[in-house]
Design a protein around this motif. Structure first.
Motif, PDB file in Angstrom:
ATOM      1  N   ASP A   1       0.911  -1.089   0.004  1.00 60.74           N
ATOM      2  CA  ASP A   1       0.062   0.012  -0.261  1.00 60.74           C
ATOM      3  C   ASP A   1       0.863   1.118  -0.088  1.00 60.74           C
ATOM      4  OD1 ASP A   1      -2.244  -1.479  -0.194  1.00 60.74           O
ATOM      5  OD2 ASP A   1      -2.802  -0.868   1.795  1.00 60.74           O
ATOM      6  N   LEU A   2       1.832   1.380  -0.668  1.00 63.38           N
ATOM      7  CA  LEU A   2       2.936   2.465  -0.793  1.00 63.38           C
ATOM      8  C   LEU A   2       1.979   3.611  -1.563  1.00 63.38           C
ATOM      9  CD1 LEU A   2       5.918   3.135  -0.713  1.00 63.38           C
ATOM     10  CD2 LEU A   2       5.894   2.682  -3.309  1.00 63.38           C
ATOM     11  N   ILE A   3       1.107   3.086  -2.411  1.00 59.81           N
ATOM     12  CA  ILE A   3       0.164   4.143  -2.886  1.00 59.81           C
ATOM     13  C   ILE A   3      -1.135   3.881  -2.519  1.00 59.81           C
ATOM     14  CG2 ILE A   3      -0.445   5.431  -5.000  1.00 59.81           C
ATOM     15  CD1 ILE A   3       2.185   5.809  -4.776  1.00 59.81           C
ATOM     16  N   ALA A   4      -1.848   4.769  -1.569  1.00 62.26           N
ATOM     17  CA  ALA A   4      -3.081   4.607  -1.147  1.00 62.26           C
ATOM     18  C   ALA A   4      -3.833   5.981  -1.111  1.00 62.26           C
ATOM     19  CB  ALA A   4      -3.261   3.770   0.234  1.00 62.26           C
ATOM     20  N   ARG A   5      -4.821   6.289  -0.460  1.00 64.98           N
ATOM     21  CA  ARG A   5      -5.565   7.383  -0.612  1.00 64.98           C
ATOM     22  C   ARG A   5      -4.808   8.743  -0.400  1.00 64.98           C
ATOM     23  NH1 ARG A   5      -9.698   5.652   2.428  1.00 64.98           N
ATOM     24  NH2 ARG A   5     -11.002   5.011   0.859  1.00 64.98           N
ATOM     25  N   ASP A   6      -3.999   8.645   0.612  1.00 68.31           N
ATOM     26  CA  ASP A   6      -3.261   9.895   0.982  1.00 68.31           C
ATOM     27  C   ASP A   6      -2.189  10.266  -0.207  1.00 68.31           C
ATOM     28  OD1 ASP A   6      -4.537  10.153   3.277  1.00 68.31           O
ATOM     29  OD2 ASP A   6      -2.896   9.126   4.619  1.00 68.31           O
ATOM     30  N   GLU A   7      -1.755   9.338  -0.556  1.00 67.40           N
ATOM     31  CA  GLU A   7      -0.580   9.487  -1.600  1.00 67.40           C
ATOM     32  C   GLU A   7      -1.477   9.858  -3.027  1.00 67.40           C
ATOM     33  OE1 GLU A   7       0.907   7.646   1.620  1.00 67.40           O
ATOM     34  OE2 GLU A   7      -0.718   6.545   0.247  1.00 67.40           O
ATOM     35  N   LEU A   8      -2.567   9.359  -3.248  1.00 66.66           N
ATOM     36  CA  LEU A   8      -3.096   9.754  -4.334  1.00 66.66           C
ATOM     37  C   LEU A   8      -3.621  11.101  -4.428  1.00 66.66           C
ATOM     38  CD1 LEU A   8      -5.231   6.266  -4.961  1.00 66.66           C
ATOM     39  CD2 LEU A   8      -3.733   7.180  -6.587  1.00 66.66           C
ATOM     40  N   ALA A   9      -4.146  11.410  -3.019  1.00 64.18           N
ATOM     41  CA  ALA A   9      -4.666  12.871  -3.147  1.00 64.18           C
ATOM     42  C   ALA A   9      -3.382  13.728  -3.166  1.00 64.18           C
ATOM     43  CB  ALA A   9      -4.934  13.104  -1.496  1.00 64.18           C
ATOM     44  N   LEU A  10      -2.021  13.512  -3.318  1.00 65.46           N
ATOM     45  CA  LEU A  10      -0.865  14.549  -3.488  1.00 65.46           C
ATOM     46  C   LEU A  10      -0.850  14.488  -5.066  1.00 65.46           C
ATOM     47  CD1 LEU A  10       1.782  12.954  -0.857  1.00 65.46           C
ATOM     48  CD2 LEU A  10       0.530  15.433  -0.720  1.00 65.46           C
TER      49      LEU A  10
ATOM     50  N   SER B   1      -2.535  13.601 -13.675  1.00 62.08           N
ATOM     51  CA  SER B   1      -1.397  12.638 -13.800  1.00 62.08           C
ATOM     52  C   SER B   1      -1.950  11.242 -13.920  1.00 62.08           C
ATOM     53  CB  SER B   1      -0.798  12.883 -12.478  1.00 62.08           C
ATOM     54  OG  SER B   1      -1.597  12.458 -11.292  1.00 62.08           O
ATOM     55  N   VAL B   2      -0.971  10.354 -14.350  1.00 60.81           N
ATOM     56  CA  VAL B   2      -1.283   8.831 -14.381  1.00 60.81           C
ATOM     57  C   VAL B   2      -0.466   8.062 -13.777  1.00 60.81           C
ATOM     58  CG1 VAL B   2      -2.420   9.441 -16.653  1.00 60.81           C
ATOM     59  CG2 VAL B   2       0.036   8.777 -16.463  1.00 60.81           C
ATOM     60  N   LEU B   3      -0.764   7.158 -13.271  1.00 60.46           N
ATOM     61  CA  LEU B   3       0.042   6.086 -12.522  1.00 60.46           C
ATOM     62  C   LEU B   3      -0.024   4.789 -13.097  1.00 60.46           C
ATOM     63  CD1 LEU B   3       0.999   5.244  -9.509  1.00 60.46           C
ATOM     64  CD2 LEU B   3      -1.119   4.522  -8.967  1.00 60.46           C
ATOM     65  N   ILE B   4       1.405   4.149 -13.115  1.00 59.47           N
ATOM     66  CA  ILE B   4       1.545   3.163 -13.983  1.00 59.47           C
ATOM     67  C   ILE B   4       2.276   2.110 -13.000  1.00 59.47           C
ATOM     68  CG2 ILE B   4       3.027   1.970 -15.802  1.00 59.47           C
ATOM     69  CD1 ILE B   4       1.080   4.412 -16.626  1.00 59.47           C
ATOM     70  N   ASN B   5       1.862   0.657 -13.074  1.00 56.05           N
ATOM     71  CA  ASN B   5       2.168   0.118 -12.103  1.00 56.05           C
ATOM     72  C   ASN B   5       2.555  -1.348 -12.850  1.00 56.05           C
ATOM     73  OD1 ASN B   5       3.022  -1.499  -9.752  1.00 56.05           O
ATOM     74  ND2 ASN B   5       1.199  -1.845  -8.898  1.00 56.05           N
ATOM     75  N   THR B   6       3.897  -1.597 -13.214  1.00 61.59           N
ATOM     76  CA  THR B   6       4.381  -3.041 -13.811  1.00 61.59           C
ATOM     77  C   THR B   6       5.114  -3.596 -12.485  1.00 61.59           C
ATOM     78  OG1 THR B   6       6.141  -1.802 -14.634  1.00 61.59           O
ATOM     79  CG2 THR B   6       4.055  -2.201 -16.073  1.00 61.59           C
ATOM     80  N   GLY B   7       5.250  -3.098 -11.405  1.00 63.41           N
ATOM     81  CA  GLY B   7       6.151  -3.656 -10.431  1.00 63.41           C
ATOM     82  C   GLY B   7       5.372  -4.836  -9.596  1.00 63.41           C
TER      83      GLY B   7
ATOM     84  N   SER C   1     -13.496   9.811  -9.245  1.00 64.70           N
ATOM     85  CA  SER C   1     -13.587  10.937  -8.558  1.00 64.70           C
ATOM     86  C   SER C   1     -12.841  11.965  -9.413  1.00 64.70           C
ATOM     87  CB  SER C   1     -13.239  11.209  -7.255  1.00 64.70           C
ATOM     88  OG  SER C   1     -11.755  10.888  -7.182  1.00 64.70           O
ATOM     89  N   GLY C   2     -11.883  11.685 -10.393  1.00 60.42           N
ATOM     90  CA  GLY C   2     -11.155  12.613 -11.253  1.00 60.42           C
ATOM     91  C   GLY C   2     -10.013  13.100 -10.481  1.00 60.42           C
ATOM     92  N   GLU C   3      -9.684  12.440  -9.306  1.00 56.68           N
ATOM     93  CA  GLU C   3      -8.281  12.855  -8.660  1.00 56.68           C
ATOM     94  C   GLU C   3      -7.302  12.676  -9.090  1.00 56.68           C
ATOM     95  OE1 GLU C   3      -7.943  12.702  -3.714  1.00 56.68           O
ATOM     96  OE2 GLU C   3      -8.202  10.743  -4.590  1.00 56.68           O
ATOM     97  N   ILE C   4      -7.213  11.536 -10.057  1.00 52.17           N
ATOM     98  CA  ILE C   4      -6.167  11.582 -10.970  1.00 52.17           C
ATOM     99  C   ILE C   4      -6.634  11.167 -12.361  1.00 52.17           C
ATOM    100  CG2 ILE C   4      -4.378  10.503  -9.190  1.00 52.17           C
ATOM    101  CD1 ILE C   4      -4.610   7.599 -10.555  1.00 52.17           C
TER     102      ILE C   4
ATOM    103  N   LEU D   1      -7.462   3.502  -5.490  1.00 53.14           N
ATOM    104  CA  LEU D   1      -7.193   3.681  -6.878  1.00 53.14           C
ATOM    105  C   LEU D   1      -8.341   4.064  -7.750  1.00 53.14           C
ATOM    106  CD1 LEU D   1      -5.270   4.200  -9.070  1.00 53.14           C
ATOM    107  CD2 LEU D   1      -5.243   1.898  -9.687  1.00 53.14           C
ATOM    108  N   VAL D   2      -9.377   2.952  -7.638  1.00 46.73           N
ATOM    109  CA  VAL D   2     -10.786   2.940  -8.382  1.00 46.73           C
ATOM    110  C   VAL D   2     -11.362   4.181  -7.814  1.00 46.73           C
ATOM    111  CG1 VAL D   2     -12.688   1.844  -8.643  1.00 46.73           C
ATOM    112  CG2 VAL D   2     -10.783   0.759  -8.858  1.00 46.73           C
TER     113      VAL D   2
END
Length: 322
Positions: free
Chosen positions: A217-226, A231-237, A253-256, A247-248
């Motif tokens: 959960d490196l990227i969760a609600r608080d991080e997405l809000a930043l 912006s777009v998020l890519i996860n191939t890790g 909501s258009g947050e990202i 994330l959904v």
């Protein structure tokens, strides 16, 4: 074949496509392979094994302690979170993995996802399917923003060989790469940007770090809000790096602006997974953990895997994790 020969067991060979060539190992051995192996089948299949090859089959301490003959676990992937490394270290079981084999394949997949999302290719494809063009009655239509990749800041989380290769390819198409410092640390290393600031600056965030207890959960609600709403998020890790429910919510909501995912918290994923359950979203692009899998990368993986095993038998420590 004499039983005294070392037994090599590949537990999930079907993770490697059939067209990829396997050369012979350089030492006399018994080779046993299975397309897939369930946890219930491990007890039978590991009997007498000295070398075990696994891509995703979980090998924890409770399983391994039943098979004292095992001397090497050769992971046919980079990630080793399916192996109990602590148990292996304490019980003198060597573990090696595959490093540096997909430094073309994964970056090209990431760049492809970035272009698709920043230019909203999937969203426009869906609109054509829905008949939007005919309703608009113009030679073109603009229902989604189209943003250039050149000039965009890409924040890369993970500065290993893949992260560095992403930076090189991103720079070649005009992006500005920055590397995020580890989350939660107070001292920012030279050449890095603090984790929070790196998210705030990013037009694109691309994840290339291992999945550990500290990165879950490196990227969760608080991080997405930043992150920027553009912006777009890519996860191939690894799937667990991102809270999929959060994330959904951010996509809806258009947050990202968008997300491209090649990895999931459970694989194979089904419609109980939040990403698959929402795959009709125009700003969500999903692929089935294939970013690593170009033909050249697959052949390189197999070559490194077999070299790792040969080197272990020869007393060398190639790509050793433990």
């Amino acid at each position: 074949m004499p039983q005294s020969l070392p037994k090599v067991v590949f537990l999930d060979k079907a993770t490697i496509p059939a067209h990829v060539h396997f050369r012979e190992l350089s030492f006399p051995h018994q080779w046993v392979e299975y397309d897939y192996t369930s946890l219930d089948e491990l007890e039978e299949r590991l009997v007498g094994a000295e070398i075990v090859i696994s891509n995703k089959v979980a090998l924890n301490g409770e399983i391994l302690k039943q098979f004292p003959s095992i001397k090497l676990i050769a992971v046919s992937a980079t990630g080793t979170n399916n192996v109990d490394l602590d148990y292996c270290a304490q019980n003198h079981i060597a573990v090696c993995n595959i490093q540096g084999y997909a430094i073309r394949s994964v970056p090209e997949h990431v760049i492809g996802m970035i272009f698709a999302l920043k230019r909203n290719l999937f969203a426009y494809h869906q609109d054509i399917e829905k008949g939007v063009w005919q309703k608009d009655k113009q030679f073109c239509f603009f229902t989604h923003p189209i943003t250039d990749v050149a000039g965009a800041t890409i924040t890369i989380v993970g500065s290993g060989s893949l992260g560095q290769a992403i930076a090189t390819l991103a720079s070649a198409v005009g992006m500005k790469p920055i590397f995020a410092e580890r989350k939660g640390v107070s001292q920012v290393r030279e050449g890095y940007v603090s984790f929070e600031e790196a998210l705030q600056q990013a037009d694109i965030v691309s994840l290339h770090c291992p999945l550990t207890q500290s990165t879950t959960d490196l990227i969760a609600r608080d991080e997405l809000a930043l992150m920027k709403p553009t912006s777009v998020l890519i996860n191939t890790g690894r799937g667990g790096l991102v809270n999929e429910v959060h994330l959904v919510e951010a996509l809806k909501s258009g947050e990202i602006a968008g997300a491209g995912f090649d990895v999931f918290t459970q694989e194979p994923a089904d419609t109980s997974n939040p990403l698959l359950a929402n795959m009709s979203l125009p700003n969500l692009l999903l692929t089935p953990h294939v970013a690593w899998g170009s033909d050249s990368a697959l052949q390189s993986l197999v070559d490194i895997l077999l070299n790792n095993i040969d080197d272990f038998i020869a007393g060398k420590h190639s790509n050793r994790v433990v």
